[in-house]
Design a protein around this motif. Structure first.
Motif, PDB file in Angstrom:
ATOM      1  N   GLY A   7       0.817  -1.211   0.000  1.00  0.00           N
ATOM      2  CA  GLY A   7       0.000   0.000   0.000  1.00  0.00           C
ATOM      3  C   GLY A   7       0.847   1.256   0.000  1.00  0.00           C
ATOM      4  N   PRO A   8       0.213   2.391  -0.361  1.00  0.00           N
ATOM      5  CA  PRO A   8       0.945   3.660  -0.366  1.00  0.00           C
ATOM      6  C   PRO A   8       1.133   4.205   1.051  1.00  0.00           C
ATOM      7  CG  PRO A   8      -1.329   4.010  -1.035  1.00  0.00           C
ATOM      8  CD  PRO A   8      -1.160   2.531  -0.858  1.00  0.00           C
ATOM      9  N   ASP A   9       0.746   3.432   2.053  1.00  0.00           N
ATOM     10  CA  ASP A   9       0.933   3.821   3.459  1.00  0.00           C
ATOM     11  C   ASP A   9       2.400   4.140   3.747  1.00  0.00           C
ATOM     12  OD1 ASP A   9      -1.872   2.503   4.648  1.00  0.00           O
ATOM     13  OD2 ASP A   9      -1.002   1.430   2.973  1.00  0.00           O
ATOM     14  N   VAL A  10       3.303   3.539   2.972  1.00  0.00           N
ATOM     15  CA  VAL A  10       4.735   3.816   3.175  1.00  0.00           C
ATOM     16  C   VAL A  10       5.092   5.270   2.875  1.00  0.00           C
ATOM     17  CG1 VAL A  10       5.481   1.452   2.728  1.00  0.00           C
ATOM     18  CG2 VAL A  10       5.264   3.042   0.810  1.00  0.00           C
ATOM     19  N   PHE A  11       4.210   5.985   2.165  1.00  0.00           N
ATOM     20  CA  PHE A  11       4.482   7.391   1.840  1.00  0.00           C
ATOM     21  C   PHE A  11       3.952   8.345   2.916  1.00  0.00           C
ATOM     22  CE2 PHE A  11       4.006   5.475  -2.564  1.00  0.00           C
ATOM     23  CZ  PHE A  11       5.373   5.396  -2.785  1.00  0.00           C
ATOM     24  N   ILE A  71      -2.149  -8.423   1.283  1.00  0.00           N
ATOM     25  CA  ILE A  71      -3.286  -7.530   1.536  1.00  0.00           C
ATOM     26  C   ILE A  71      -2.896  -6.159   1.010  1.00  0.00           C
ATOM     27  CG2 ILE A  71      -4.650  -6.358   3.299  1.00  0.00           C
ATOM     28  CD1 ILE A  71      -4.432  -8.806   5.063  1.00  0.00           C
ATOM     29  N   ALA A  72      -3.680  -5.641   0.062  1.00  0.00           N
ATOM     30  CA  ALA A  72      -3.314  -4.393  -0.615  1.00  0.00           C
ATOM     31  C   ALA A  72      -4.264  -3.261  -0.270  1.00  0.00           C
ATOM     32  CB  ALA A  72      -3.310  -4.601  -2.128  1.00  0.00           C
ATOM     33  N   ASN A  73      -3.694  -2.125   0.119  1.00  0.00           N
ATOM     34  CA  ASN A  73      -4.470  -0.900   0.281  1.00  0.00           C
ATOM     35  C   ASN A  73      -4.654  -0.273  -1.104  1.00  0.00           C
ATOM     36  OD1 ASN A  73      -5.550   1.589   0.778  1.00  0.00           O
ATOM     37  ND2 ASN A  73      -4.069   2.194   2.353  1.00  0.00           N
ATOM     38  N   LEU A  74      -5.878  -0.382  -1.626  1.00  0.00           N
ATOM     39  CA  LEU A  74      -6.166   0.076  -2.992  1.00  0.00           C
ATOM     40  C   LEU A  74      -6.922   1.397  -3.026  1.00  0.00           C
ATOM     41  CD1 LEU A  74      -6.946  -3.462  -4.436  1.00  0.00           C
ATOM     42  CD2 LEU A  74      -4.952  -2.043  -4.918  1.00  0.00           C
ATOM     43  N   THR A  75      -6.886   2.128  -1.917  1.00  0.00           N
ATOM     44  CA  THR A  75      -7.456   3.473  -1.885  1.00  0.00           C
ATOM     45  C   THR A  75      -6.815   4.289  -3.011  1.00  0.00           C
ATOM     46  OG1 THR A  75      -7.669   3.307   0.526  1.00  0.00           O
ATOM     47  CG2 THR A  75      -7.769   5.520  -0.423  1.00  0.00           C
ATOM     48  N   PRO A  76      -7.630   4.976  -3.841  1.00  0.00           N
ATOM     49  CA  PRO A  76      -7.072   5.699  -4.995  1.00  0.00           C
ATOM     50  C   PRO A  76      -5.946   6.641  -4.583  1.00  0.00           C
ATOM     51  CG  PRO A  76      -9.464   5.673  -5.104  1.00  0.00           C
ATOM     52  CD  PRO A  76      -9.089   5.079  -3.777  1.00  0.00           C
ATOM     53  N   PHE A  77      -4.914   6.687  -5.429  1.00  0.00           N
ATOM     54  CA  PHE A  77      -3.689   7.433  -5.103  1.00  0.00           C
ATOM     55  C   PHE A  77      -3.247   8.256  -6.306  1.00  0.00           C
ATOM     56  CE2 PHE A  77       1.020   7.619  -4.555  1.00  0.00           C
ATOM     57  CZ  PHE A  77       1.061   8.245  -3.322  1.00  0.00           C
ATOM     58  N   ARG A  78      -3.368   9.567  -6.227  1.00  0.00           N
ATOM     59  CA  ARG A  78      -2.918  10.474  -7.297  1.00  0.00           C
ATOM     60  C   ARG A  78      -3.457  10.079  -8.669  1.00  0.00           C
ATOM     61  NH1 ARG A  78       3.230  10.790  -4.750  1.00  0.00           N
ATOM     62  NH2 ARG A  78       2.562  11.711  -2.787  1.00  0.00           N
ATOM     63  N   GLY A  79      -4.771   9.920  -8.711  1.00  0.00           N
ATOM     64  CA  GLY A  79      -5.457   9.528  -9.940  1.00  0.00           C
ATOM     65  C   GLY A  79      -6.612   8.610  -9.589  1.00  0.00           C
ATOM     66  N   TRP A 103      -8.398  -3.810  -0.137  1.00  0.00           N
ATOM     67  CA  TRP A 103      -9.345  -2.953   0.573  1.00  0.00           C
ATOM     68  C   TRP A 103      -9.135  -1.529   0.086  1.00  0.00           C
ATOM     69  CZ3 TRP A 103      -7.747   0.817   4.317  1.00  0.00           C
ATOM     70  CH2 TRP A 103      -6.370   0.796   4.608  1.00  0.00           C
ATOM     71  N   SER A 104     -10.206  -0.743   0.132  1.00  0.00           N
ATOM     72  CA  SER A 104     -10.119   0.634  -0.337  1.00  0.00           C
ATOM     73  C   SER A 104     -11.046   1.513   0.478  1.00  0.00           C
ATOM     74  CB  SER A 104     -10.512   0.714  -1.816  1.00  0.00           C
ATOM     75  OG  SER A 104     -10.623   2.069  -2.221  1.00  0.00           O
ATOM     76  N   ASN A 105     -10.589   2.704   0.790  1.00  0.00           N
ATOM     77  CA  ASN A 105     -11.444   3.664   1.481  1.00  0.00           C
ATOM     78  C   ASN A 105     -12.209   4.545   0.503  1.00  0.00           C
ATOM     79  OD1 ASN A 105     -11.153   2.747   4.047  1.00  0.00           O
ATOM     80  ND2 ASN A 105      -9.525   4.171   4.627  1.00  0.00           N
ATOM     81  N   SER A 106     -12.391   4.048  -0.718  1.00  0.00           N
ATOM     82  CA  SER A 106     -13.357   4.638  -1.638  1.00  0.00           C
ATOM     83  C   SER A 106     -14.326   3.545  -2.060  1.00  0.00           C
ATOM     84  CB  SER A 106     -12.670   5.211  -2.877  1.00  0.00           C
ATOM     85  OG  SER A 106     -13.646   5.508  -3.873  1.00  0.00           O
ATOM     86  N   ALA A 107     -15.621   3.829  -1.983  1.00  0.00           N
ATOM     87  CA  ALA A 107     -16.627   2.859  -2.411  1.00  0.00           C
ATOM     88  C   ALA A 107     -17.204   3.254  -3.772  1.00  0.00           C
ATOM     89  CB  ALA A 107     -17.739   2.751  -1.370  1.00  0.00           C
ATOM     90  N   THR A 108     -16.664   4.313  -4.362  1.00  0.00           N
ATOM     91  CA  THR A 108     -17.137   4.767  -5.673  1.00  0.00           C
ATOM     92  C   THR A 108     -16.606   3.830  -6.748  1.00  0.00           C
ATOM     93  OG1 THR A 108     -16.907   7.025  -4.823  1.00  0.00           O
ATOM     94  CG2 THR A 108     -17.272   6.777  -7.192  1.00  0.00           C
TER      95      THR A 108
END
Lengths: 203, 203
Positions: A7-11, A71-79, A103-108
């Motif tokens: 996931g982009p959590d590392v950023f 387990i991947a954080n797929l919350t949209p990131f810069r796009g 998992w993603s914190n966008s349901a759109t």
């Protein structure tokens, strides 16, 4: 069993604290969370001569190879899509044939998200399909992201959890992540796994 | 030898003609280009019951598994990075241990491209690193895209070719692609390959 936390959590500014938080959820479910920030116990001497970016990448590939699931954080990131580093890692694990969860914190849905990103540049073509200002198709399969991602999760035996979270808390809210970890634990721990005894995935 | 042609080219209005064009360049270099649009000769009966998106994904995974190398169009797509479907496929091939080559019609480094995408939201943090409006780090390794992508190409024995192309011709200009195919052919055809005789990669 080891589970790689992509996931982009590392950023994030407090990336180490974030990794500890995600790992604690894994521990509660009987899993050992592995962060991209973790050192490799047996990092080859030769890597010390490589540029930092190469070392990080080789380390992450090694972590994935030693994990029973991803387990991947797929919350949209810069796009409109997920972080590409995370998506690379999903592809890597998918080729290894082990379960990938997302998992993603966008349901759109992805199609709507892409149209919102493109704004007025998103247009209907004469055949009714959506396309961008360069005439390039906008995927419309009712999925959560590009079809390679959604399909890989499903084909691998994983699941994709989404949660509609406000922008302000999209990098802190863990409701979808917790569901995702619980499902991963059910998959890996509740039934006899054909993967056991292969020498990887052990904590 | 089969070479899988990953890229968002499949979203172009004339995607079939585009695939034929890319394949013709491969043929001139003694390679057999495989497009994500190609049918699978022996598609399993069971797939006919799956939704179209799943079938497309499984077909692409099968194409990659049967190819000796992967050539990815990494021209930025709806954001500062490459198309995520393409990046998934790079991760998949990287895990198979075969060469991955990349090309892009943007020669702007990833850090600059991300800062341009973010505009005023890109700021320097107190320690001098670039970050976005959510405080999330902007990678600054002097690479062409996310480090997992650049590093995978290099670690796999591939190469990454970029070309500064005007927006209007970024989905038609083939200068970087042609260099990329030539390099792939040199890699696969000029030296005795340890991959030969494994049952894949044959035309």
């Amino acid at each position: 069993m080891r589970v790689y936390l992509a996931g982009p959590d590392v950023f994030l500014p407090a990336a180490e604290a974030r990794a500890a938080m995600l790992k604690s959820v894994c521990t509660r479910h009987g899993l050992q969370g592995v962060s991209p920030l973790d050192a490799l116990d047996d990092e080859p001497e030769a890597w010390s001569n490589l540029p930092e970016a190469r070392r990080i990448a080789l380390r992450n590939e090694a972590h994935i190879s030693r994990s029973a699931a991803l387990i991947a954080n797929l919350t949209p990131f810069r796009g409109p899509s997920a972080d590409v580093g995370t998506v690379f890692e999903i592809g890597y694990m998918r080729a290894l044939g082990r379960p990938v969860f997302g998992w993603s914190n966008s349901a759109t849905p992805f199609t709507e998200r892409t149209r919102a990103f493109l704004g007025a540049a998103a247009q209907r073509s004469p055949d009714g399909a959506w396309q961008d200002h360069e005439g390039m198709l906008i995927e419309a399969f009712g999925l959560s992201d590009n079809l390679m991602i959604d399909a890989a999760i499903q084909s691998s035996g994983g699941e994709f959890f989404t949660s509609a979270v406000e922008d302000a808390s999209r990098w802190t809210d863990l409701a979808a992540f917790q569901k995702c970890v619980a499902a991963t634990a059910r998959k890996l721990l509740s039934s006899p796994s054909p993967l056991e005894g292969e020498g990887w995935g052990e904590g």
